[in-house]
Design an enzyme around this catalytic site. Structure first.
Site, PDB file in Angstrom:
ATOM      1  N   SER A 111      29.211  49.229 -17.490  1.00  0.00           N
ATOM      2  CA  SER A 111      30.151  48.159 -17.166  1.00  0.00           C
ATOM      3  C   SER A 111      30.852  47.701 -18.444  1.00  0.00           C
ATOM      4  CB  SER A 111      29.397  47.014 -16.460  1.00  0.00           C
ATOM      5  OG  SER A 111      30.281  46.153 -15.794  1.00  0.00           O
ATOM      6  N   HIS A 246      27.233  48.712  -7.919  1.00  0.00           N
ATOM      7  CA  HIS A 246      27.564  48.587  -9.333  1.00  0.00           C
ATOM      8  C   HIS A 246      26.344  48.821 -10.228  1.00  0.00           C
ATOM      9  CE1 HIS A 246      30.159  47.487 -12.614  1.00  0.00           C
ATOM     10  NE2 HIS A 246      29.315  46.566 -13.032  1.00  0.00           N
TER      11      HIS A 246
END
Length: 287
Positions: A111, A246
Site C-alpha cells: 500500500s 486490500h
C-alpha cells in the site's frame, strides 16, 4: 503527561547495523550466518515493522529480512511523523545503503509502503548508483495513477472507519479511545504522505524488475491497471493476484512469501548492481 505507546514499552526487533539504520531498520530473529540477499519490507499507512516479524520463518534462511520503522510509532513514538514522500524515501534510501553494499538488495512495500519502496528504489539508482535486485509492490496502483485525497483532513472516527474497511487493523485498538488516540497521529501523517504524493517522471525509468501483487477483491487495485507498473521500469515486470481484499497478504502470507522467495533465488549469486535473471515481461497470473 503524554501516554506511552504500548509498543514503546517493550520494543521488539533488533536495530540493523549502520549509522542511520539503527533508527529506521528492524530485524526479527537472529541475522543469517551468511546473508546471500536482503529483503527490506516497508509497511502500509499506520503500519509498523512488526507486521513483518514472522516473515523470516517463511523465507529462505539465507535471506536477511529487514523491516522499516517509520517515525512516530513503537520505539520512535516521540519522533515527528514524516508527511512528505521525498523526505521519507530519502531517509529510507540512506538507511539501506549499507545493506546494498554487502550483496543483492530487494524491496517489498505494501500500500503506502509500495510507493515508498518505489521512490526509494529510484533514489538508490539515480543518486547512489545502486540498482536493487527486485522491487515488490503490493496493494497499490502504479504511481502515475495514485490520486490525491483528503482523508487525512477528516476526523479520527472517519480515519478509523477507513482502516476498518480495509481490514488490516485490529478493531479492538480502534475501539479503545486511549489506544486510538495513540495510533491516530501516525495514521493521519501516513495518509497525508500518500494523499499528497505526486509522481514525477524521471529522465530514465528504473532498470529493476518489478512484481506487483494485489488482492482480487480489492477495489483500490483494479486488475486492468496493475500491469501499468511496466511503464516505470526498463526491466521485466509481472503482476500476480491473490484471493482477498486490500490486506490479502495476511491470509495469503505463505503463498506470497513463497513467490517472493522464488524470485529472489536467482539473484543470490549476483551483485545488487546487476542481477539480471530472466522474467516474462508483463505477465499476469493467478495463484
Amino acid at each position: 503527561m503524554r501516554p506511552t505507546s504500548p509498543d514503546r514499552a517493550t520494543p521488539e526487533g533488533t536495530p540493523a547495523p549502520g549509522s542511520n539504520a539503527g533508527r529506521w531498520l528492524r530485524r526479527y530473529g537472529p541475522p543469517p550466518t551468511t546473508a546471500e540477499a536482503t529483503l527490506v519490507c516497508l509497511p502500509h499507512a499506520g503500519g509498523a515493522p512488526t507486521f513483518f516479524r514472522d516473515w523470516p520463518a517463511h523465507l529462505a534462511p539465507s535471506l536477511d529480512v529487514i523491516a522499516v520503522c517509520y517515525p512516530g510509532r513503537q520505539d520512535r513514538f516521540d519522533e515527528p511523523c514524516v508527511t512528505d514522500m521525498t523526505t521519507m524515501a530519502g531517509e529510507v534510501a540512506a538507511a539501506v545503503v549499507p545493506l546494498a553494499e554487502r550483496g543483492p538488495l530487494a524491496l517489498f512495500g505494501h500500500s503506502m509502503g509500495a510507493a515508498v519502496a518505489y521512490e526509494t528504489a529510484r533514489l538508490l539508482q539515480s543518486r547512489r548508483g545502486i540498482r536493487p535486485a527486485h522491487l515488490f509492490v503490493s496493494g497499490l496502483v502504479p504511481p502515475h495513477r495514485v490520486l490525491p485525497g483528503i482523508r487525512h483532513l477528516k476526523s479520527d472516527a472517519a480515519l478509523a472507519s477507513d482502516l476498518l474497511e480495509q481490514g488490516g487493523t485490529d478493531s479492538r485498538v480502534l475501539a479503545d479511545e486511549e489506544l486510538r488516540a495513540l495510533v491516530m497521529p501516525a495514521v493521519r501523517a501516513d495518509y497525508e504522505l500518500i494523499e499528497t504524493y505526486r509522481h514525477v517522471a524521471a529522465a530514465e525509468p528504473l532498470d529493476v524488475p518489478i512484481t506487483a501483487y494485489f488482492g482480487r477483491d480489492d477495489a483500490r487495485t483494479p486488475a486492468t491497471v496493475m500491469p501499468e507498473w511496466r511503464l516505470h521500469t526498463n526491466a521485466p515486470t509481472e503482476t500476480r493476484s491473490f484471493a482477498g481484499g486490500h490486506f490479502y497478504l495476511q491470509q495469503q502470507r505463505r503463498e506470497l512469501t513463497k513467490d517472493i522467495r522464488s524470485r529472489l533465488e536467482p539473484c543470490k549469486a549476483h551483485s545488487s548492481m546487476g542481477c539480471s535473471h530472466s522474467m516474462v515481461r508483463n505477465r499476469c497470473i493467478g495463484p
